[in-house]
Design an enzyme around this catalytic site. Structure first.
Site, short mmCIF file in Angstrom:
data_model
loop_
_atom_site.label_atom_id
_atom_site.label_comp_id
_atom_site.label_asym_id
_atom_site.label_seq_id
_atom_site.Cartn_x
_atom_site.Cartn_y
_atom_site.Cartn_z
N LYS A 153 0.83 -1.21 0.00
CA LYS A 153 0.00 0.00 0.00
C LYS A 153 0.86 1.26 0.00
CE LYS A 153 -1.97 -1.34 3.89
NZ LYS A 153 -1.28 -2.64 4.08
N ARG B 146 -10.02 0.34 8.41
CA ARG B 146 -9.47 -0.98 8.70
C ARG B 146 -10.44 -1.83 9.52
NH1 ARG B 146 -3.17 -1.80 9.40
NH2 ARG B 146 -2.97 0.19 8.40
P1 AP5 Z 1 4.85 -1.53 1.81
O1 AP5 Z 1 4.50 -0.79 0.56
O2 AP5 Z 1 5.55 -0.78 2.88
O3 AP5 Z 1 3.59 -2.34 2.35
P2 AP5 Z 1 2.29 -1.84 3.12
O4 AP5 Z 1 1.12 -2.54 2.56
O5 AP5 Z 1 2.25 -0.34 3.16
O6 AP5 Z 1 2.62 -2.46 4.52
P3 AP5 Z 1 2.47 -1.91 6.00
O7 AP5 Z 1 3.19 -2.89 6.87
O8 AP5 Z 1 2.91 -0.48 6.11
O9 AP5 Z 1 0.97 -2.03 6.21
P4 AP5 Z 1 0.26 -2.12 7.54
O10 AP5 Z 1 -1.13 -1.96 7.06
O11 AP5 Z 1 0.53 -3.29 8.38
O12 AP5 Z 1 0.93 -0.97 8.40
P5 AP5 Z 1 0.55 0.54 8.68
O13 AP5 Z 1 1.77 1.33 8.64
O14 AP5 Z 1 -0.63 0.99 7.88
O15 AP5 Z 1 5.76 -2.78 1.35
C1 AP5 Z 1 6.30 -3.67 2.30
C2 AP5 Z 1 7.70 -4.13 1.80
O16 AP5 Z 1 7.52 -4.85 0.58
C3 AP5 Z 1 8.66 -2.98 1.49
O17 AP5 Z 1 9.94 -3.32 1.86
C4 AP5 Z 1 8.56 -2.80 -0.04
O18 AP5 Z 1 9.75 -2.31 -0.59
C5 AP5 Z 1 8.25 -4.23 -0.48
N1 AP5 Z 1 7.37 -4.27 -1.66
C6 AP5 Z 1 6.23 -3.54 -1.85
N2 AP5 Z 1 5.70 -3.83 -3.06
C7 AP5 Z 1 6.51 -4.75 -3.62
C8 AP5 Z 1 6.49 -5.45 -4.88
N3 AP5 Z 1 5.50 -5.25 -5.78
N4 AP5 Z 1 7.46 -6.35 -5.13
C9 AP5 Z 1 8.46 -6.57 -4.23
N5 AP5 Z 1 8.56 -5.94 -3.03
C10 AP5 Z 1 7.59 -5.05 -2.73
O19 AP5 Z 1 0.02 0.41 10.19
C11 AP5 Z 1 0.90 0.10 11.23
C12 AP5 Z 1 0.14 -0.02 12.53
O20 AP5 Z 1 -0.52 1.23 12.81
C13 AP5 Z 1 -0.99 -1.06 12.56
O21 AP5 Z 1 -0.52 -2.36 12.86
C14 AP5 Z 1 -1.89 -0.49 13.65
O22 AP5 Z 1 -1.34 -0.74 14.93
C15 AP5 Z 1 -1.80 1.01 13.40
N6 AP5 Z 1 -2.82 1.46 12.46
C16 AP5 Z 1 -2.63 2.05 11.26
N7 AP5 Z 1 -3.79 2.33 10.67
C17 AP5 Z 1 -4.77 1.92 11.52
C18 AP5 Z 1 -6.18 1.93 11.45
N8 AP5 Z 1 -6.84 2.41 10.40
N9 AP5 Z 1 -6.85 1.41 12.51
C19 AP5 Z 1 -6.23 0.92 13.60
N10 AP5 Z 1 -4.88 0.88 13.71
C20 AP5 Z 1 -4.15 1.38 12.68
#
Ligand code: AP5
Length: 214
Positions: free
Chosen positions: A13, A87
């Site tokens: 994402k 989410r």
């Molecule tokens: P990346 O693009 O960083 O993946 P992502 O989907 O953004 O993953 P996140 O871990 O950031 O998502 P998440 O939803 O768990 O965390 P968030 O920060 O929102 O890619 C991941 C890796 O893969 C990178 O190294 C990239 O280079 C690689 N990659 C990407 N695409 C690729 C491809 N096509 N091919 C090869 N490699 C690739 O949330 C974190 C925490 O915040 C949550 O756990 C929760 O505690 C809290 N939180 C956030 N939002 C909420 C909400 N709405 N409600 C409640 N809690 C929340």
């Protein structure tokens, strides 16, 4: 066109959002990034969010919704991406009322589909820049100079606390329990589009872009 970009942790994402911001000048709202910024600034919001995030649990809905409402005021006339929000079903409902208050709508809910073995590899290998938040991977997206951010040249690449294997399993469980049901929610609303999130980022991006036409 305004989109919700959703999918499991590590589905890509943030990576796709960065491309949408760069190439389509969209306004990016990432709740994860906003929480990490609040933690960095040691604000009250950051202190509250940190305890949940470090354990891989979702931050309570009222905290998330309040934060998004504040940021939503800054969207203006730009098309926007909601990355990591909503989410839960409660967040999806809160988003609906927020949108109607601002006379805006979601055009597409874009789901990035990636199998779980690949999610684990992506998450454990991810590195971020502490200064500008740029995202790297130890195998698939190395910075040009080891340990140095290509974008801001700082040498502070780090691993997220919640990208440790034991926390990842809790995050994936939270995703299955609370977020995966939103697939049906957006299908019922006729806004759902599924994209194959496997393959080089630029190829995934070409698919994302192709669904952003009227
Ligand atoms: P990346 O693009 O960083 O993946 P992502 O989907 O953004 O993953 P996140 O871990 O950031 O998502 P998440 O939803 O768990 O965390 P968030 O920060 O929102 O890619 C991941 C890796 O893969 C990178 O190294 C990239 O280079 C690689 N990659 C990407 N695409 C690729 C491809 N096509 N091919 C090869 N490699 C690739 O949330 C974190 C925490 O915040 C949550 O756990 C929760 O505690 C809290 N939180 C956030 N939002 C909420 C909400 N709405 N409600 C409640 N809690 C929340």
């Amino acid at each position: 066109m305004n989109i919700v970009l959703f999918g499991a942790p590590g589905a890509g994402k943030g990576t796709q959002s960065a491309l949408l911001v760069e190439k389509c000048e969209m306004f990016h709202i990432s709740t994860g990034d906003l929480f990490r910024e609040a933690i960095k600034n040691e604000s009250a919001l950051g202190v509250k969010a940190k305890s949940f995030m470090d354990q891989g649990k979702l931050v309570p809905d009222d905290v998330v919704v309040g934060m998004v409402e504040e940021v939503f005021e800054k969207v203006g006339d730009k098309d926007f991406i909601l990355d990591g929000f909503p989410r839960t079903a409660a967040q999806a409902e809160a988003l609906e009322s927020m949108l109607s208050r601002h006379s805006k709508k979601i055009d597409r809910a874009v789901f990035l589909s990636v199998p779980s073995d690949l999610l684990l590899k992506r998450l454990t290998g991810r590195r971020l820049c502490k200064e500008c938040g740029a995202v790297y991977h130890i195998q698939t997206k190395k910075p040009q100079k080891e340990g140095v951010c290509d974008l801001c040249q700082s040498s502070s690449l780090y691993q997220r606390e919640d990208d440790r294997e034991e926390v990842i399993s809790t995050r994936l469980q939270a995703y299955e329990n609370s977020t995966a049901p939103l697939v049906k929610y957006y299908k019922d609303k006729g806004q759902y589009v599924e994209i194959d999130g496997v393959g080089p980022s630029e190829e995934v991006f070409a698919q994302v872009k192709s669904v952003l036409v009227e």
